[in-house]
Design a protein around this motif. Structure first.
Motif, PDB file in Angstrom:
ATOM      1  N   LEU A 173       2.601  29.885 -38.691  1.00 31.35           N
ATOM      2  CA  LEU A 173       2.112  28.510 -38.761  1.00 31.35           C
ATOM      3  C   LEU A 173       0.593  28.404 -38.614  1.00 31.35           C
ATOM      4  O   LEU A 173       0.042  27.318 -38.709  1.00 31.35           O
ATOM      5  N   PHE A 174      -0.064  29.519 -38.386  1.00 30.05           N
ATOM      6  CA  PHE A 174      -1.524  29.596 -38.343  1.00 30.05           C
ATOM      7  C   PHE A 174      -1.981  30.870 -39.050  1.00 30.05           C
ATOM      8  O   PHE A 174      -2.974  31.487 -38.671  1.00 30.05           O
ATOM      9  N   SER A 175      -1.253  31.299 -40.063  1.00 30.85           N
ATOM     10  CA  SER A 175      -1.450  32.628 -40.656  1.00 30.85           C
ATOM     11  C   SER A 175      -2.875  32.882 -41.133  1.00 30.85           C
ATOM     12  O   SER A 175      -3.435  33.946 -40.868  1.00 30.85           O
ATOM     13  N   SER A 176      -3.478  31.934 -41.816  1.00 31.03           N
ATOM     14  CA  SER A 176      -4.835  32.154 -42.329  1.00 31.03           C
ATOM     15  C   SER A 176      -5.846  32.245 -41.202  1.00 31.03           C
ATOM     16  O   SER A 176      -6.766  33.065 -41.235  1.00 31.03           O
ATOM     17  N   TYR A 177      -5.689  31.407 -40.191  1.00 31.59           N
ATOM     18  CA  TYR A 177      -6.593  31.443 -39.043  1.00 31.59           C
ATOM     19  C   TYR A 177      -6.477  32.775 -38.316  1.00 31.59           C
ATOM     20  O   TYR A 177      -7.488  33.426 -38.036  1.00 31.59           O
ATOM     21  N   TYR A 178      -5.266  33.197 -37.994  1.00 35.41           N
ATOM     22  CA  TYR A 178      -5.076  34.464 -37.283  1.00 35.41           C
ATOM     23  C   TYR A 178      -5.633  35.624 -38.108  1.00 35.41           C
ATOM     24  O   TYR A 178      -6.282  36.513 -37.562  1.00 35.41           O
ATOM     25  N   ALA A 179      -5.391  35.612 -39.405  1.00 33.46           N
ATOM     26  CA  ALA A 179      -5.903  36.681 -40.259  1.00 33.46           C
ATOM     27  C   ALA A 179      -7.432  36.686 -40.259  1.00 33.46           C
ATOM     28  O   ALA A 179      -8.065  37.742 -40.208  1.00 33.46           O
TER      29      ALA A 179
END
Length: 190
Positions: free
Chosen positions: A140-146
């Motif tokens: 649910l926050f994949s781009s941020y975590y990446a």
């Protein structure tokens, strides 16, 4: 000493600006909110220059570097960043591309340009604000975590290069967990 702080108008960036000013460090502050920058410029107890920029714009990191390059910046704080909340297939692609522009591309460009200057002087400090998310996966926050994983890995690699060179230049990573800032509002999280 002089520090450049991106994302300086709120949250961690604002707190870092306040702390460095208490220590007598002159500041160059940037962020998207010109009114907030002007208010900070008026209230901080040190010489403070401002430049309102949106680091999601392609040319903005280069404009910022050109603004700063003859001002003898000693400390770069890459703090600007934001998150996008939601399932990867449902989040807005354009918003995620802007996230990558700010969290990855702008940080990469500024780190490289200032690091080159710092290495020539054999002195300078870089603080890249990542997140504990940089060590985890983030449904649910994949781009941020990446993006924060990129910040962590890039910074660690540069730190090792500097160590091998016995350079007096340093790079550090700040990896906070959840902090009560405007981050959740922009990310659409309650």
């Amino acid at each position: 000493m002089k520090a450049l702080i991106t994302g300086a108008t709120s949250g961690i960036g604002k707190a870092i600006a306040q702390e460095l000013s208490r220590r007598g460090v002159s500041l160059i502050l940037t962020g998207r909110n010109e009114n907030a920058l002007l208010q900070m410029q008026e209230t901080l107890p040190v010489h403070t220059e401002i430049i309102a920029l949106d680091l999601a714009e392609n040319q903005a990191p280069f404009t910022l570097y050109e603004f700063c390059k003859n001002k003898h910046v000693d400390i770069l704080v890459n703090n600007a960043g934001f998150g996008v909340f939601g399932e990867f297939t449902e989040t807005a692609l354009q918003e995620e591309l802007e996230l990558l522009q700010v969290n990855v591309r702008a940080l990469h460009i500024l780190t490289k340009l200032f690091l080159r200057d710092f290495k020539k002087r054999n002195f300078g400090r870089i603080l890249n604000v990542a997140s504990s998310a940089g060590f985890l996966t983030g449904p649910l926050f994949s781009s941020y975590y990446a993006s924060k994983n990129y910040v962590v890995r890039l910074s660690l690699a540069i730190a090792e290069e500097l160590r091998r060179e016995k350079s007096r230049v340093t790079i550090s990573i700040l990896c906070p967990g959840p902090v009560d800032t405007g981050f959740n509002d922009r990310a659409g999280v309650q």
